[in-house]
Design a protein around this motif. Structure first.
Motif, PDB file in Angstrom:
ATOM      1  N   LEU A  19      30.003  34.699  42.559  1.00  0.00           N
ATOM      2  CA  LEU A  19      30.662  35.850  41.958  1.00  0.00           C
ATOM      3  C   LEU A  19      31.522  35.481  40.754  1.00  0.00           C
ATOM      4  O   LEU A  19      32.022  36.361  40.058  1.00  0.00           O
ATOM      5  N   ASN A  20      31.708  34.192  40.499  1.00  0.00           N
ATOM      6  CA  ASN A  20      32.420  33.740  39.305  1.00  0.00           C
ATOM      7  C   ASN A  20      33.814  34.357  39.179  1.00  0.00           C
ATOM      8  O   ASN A  20      34.003  35.401  38.587  1.00  0.00           O
ATOM      9  N   GLN A  22      37.205  35.570  37.934  1.00  0.00           N
ATOM     10  CA  GLN A  22      37.706  35.850  36.595  1.00  0.00           C
ATOM     11  C   GLN A  22      38.917  34.987  36.285  1.00  0.00           C
ATOM     12  O   GLN A  22      39.114  34.555  35.162  1.00  0.00           O
ATOM     13  N   GLU A 194      28.144  48.434  43.349  1.00  0.00           N
ATOM     14  CA  GLU A 194      26.841  48.373  43.996  1.00  0.00           C
ATOM     15  C   GLU A 194      26.999  48.732  45.459  1.00  0.00           C
ATOM     16  O   GLU A 194      28.116  48.745  45.995  1.00  0.00           O
ATOM     17  N   GLU A 216      34.322  38.531  39.259  1.00  0.00           N
ATOM     18  CA  GLU A 216      33.243  39.088  38.459  1.00  0.00           C
ATOM     19  C   GLU A 216      31.887  38.817  39.086  1.00  0.00           C
ATOM     20  O   GLU A 216      31.643  37.732  39.620  1.00  0.00           O
ATOM     21  N   MET A 217      31.027  39.820  39.034  1.00  0.00           N
ATOM     22  CA  MET A 217      29.645  39.670  39.431  1.00  0.00           C
ATOM     23  C   MET A 217      28.811  40.092  38.229  1.00  0.00           C
ATOM     24  O   MET A 217      28.661  41.287  37.955  1.00  0.00           O
ATOM     25  N   GLY A 218      28.335  39.107  37.487  1.00  0.00           N
ATOM     26  CA  GLY A 218      27.692  39.402  36.218  1.00  0.00           C
ATOM     27  C   GLY A 218      28.739  39.925  35.259  1.00  0.00           C
ATOM     28  O   GLY A 218      29.766  39.296  35.028  1.00  0.00           O
ATOM     29  N   SER A 219      28.516  41.130  34.749  1.00  0.00           N
ATOM     30  CA  SER A 219      29.479  41.744  33.837  1.00  0.00           C
ATOM     31  C   SER A 219      30.407  42.723  34.547  1.00  0.00           C
ATOM     32  O   SER A 219      31.265  43.342  33.918  1.00  0.00           O
ATOM     33  N   GLU A 220      30.245  42.863  35.871  1.00  0.00           N
ATOM     34  CA  GLU A 220      31.027  43.834  36.637  1.00  0.00           C
ATOM     35  C   GLU A 220      32.215  43.178  37.340  1.00  0.00           C
ATOM     36  O   GLU A 220      32.155  42.017  37.744  1.00  0.00           O
TER      37      GLU A 220
END
Length: 250
Positions: A19-20, A22, A194, A216-220
């Protein structure tokens, strides 16, 4: 026990890495947890338990059992845990070491686990604190602050996932489940990112500005996770409300 704990830690690490984060670490503040608590109260669910799951990488070396022992003792002292009631298990292998301290007062269970791995790619040591608040114990904010303090004493800022779990009697129909989810989203001013909706489970990942931290999950951005599932075992429909994600089995 060791295999189960190893799986838990690996799973949590993978989820957060995917999930990276932020920020350097996700560590919900008291106000963030208060958002969960307020939403939970309005959901109408009866309180079952809460879970606080925190982890951090300690260093990039293959840490000895003796050093693990000293570090865990510091954590126990910092959290105000009675060391006489702590049960310790150790595993010392050529490429893997684990130190596990378990504390159980009936209404609070704390597991402090250190794992160290040595391989050709890198050496790494992690610290996990996994706490369950049971039998009406709702001091989530207080226990969260104790955990943050314990990591701070080691100059670490942990990734923390906090989850409140409640239940409703019987099997709720789809309309009732949808109504509960809508109320949670409305109460937290959350926007759905989602979701999953199948025969046995309904789950939503969302973002709310009421909670400062996020991952973050991608750009979200995600900082709220809500799920409902029916259990035929005890004829209850369970609800999980967590930030940033649900880090326990559901």
């Amino acid at each position: 026990m060791f295999n189960k704990l190893s799986l838990i830690i690996v799973t949590i690490l993978i989820v957060f890495v995917m999930l990276n984060s932020q920020m350097d670490a996700f560590s919900a503040k008291s106000n963030d947890i208060a958002v969960l608590e307020n939403s939970f109260e309005k959901s109408g669910a009866s309180y079952e338990y809460a879970n606080i799951n925190a982890w951090s990488k300690l260093n990039s070396k293959f840490t000895s059992i003796s050093e693990m022992n000293m570090i865990v003792e510091k954590i126990i002292k910092s959290m105000g845990i009675d060391d006489k009631k702590v049960k310790v298990s150790k595993l010392d292998q050529d490429n893997f070491r684990q130190y596990d301290a378990e504390y159980d007062t009936g209404n609070k269970k704390v597991s402090i686990v250190m794992q160290s791995v040595k391989n050709e790619v890198a050496n790494e040591t992690y610290i996990l604190i996994d706490e369950y608040l049971l039998k009406g114990n709702k001091d989530v904010i207080g226990e969260n602050e104790k955990i943050i303090k314990a990591y701070s004493k080691l100059s670490l800022t942990p990734e923390i996932a906090t989850c409140l779990v409640g239940a409703y009697k019987g099997l709720l129909n789809k309309d009732k489940i949808s109504s509960i989810l809508e109320e949670v989203m409305k109460d937290t001013n959350a926007v759905k990112v989602e979701g999953l909706n199948d025969e046995n489970l309904v789950s939503i990942s969302a973002h709310t500005n009421k909670i400062k931290e996020y991952i973050e999950m991608g750009s979200e951005k995600i900082n709220l996770n809500v799920a409902l599932r029916y259990s035929s075992f005890d004829d209850k429909t369970y609800i999980w409300i967590a930030t940033p994600i649900i880090a326990i089995e559901y």
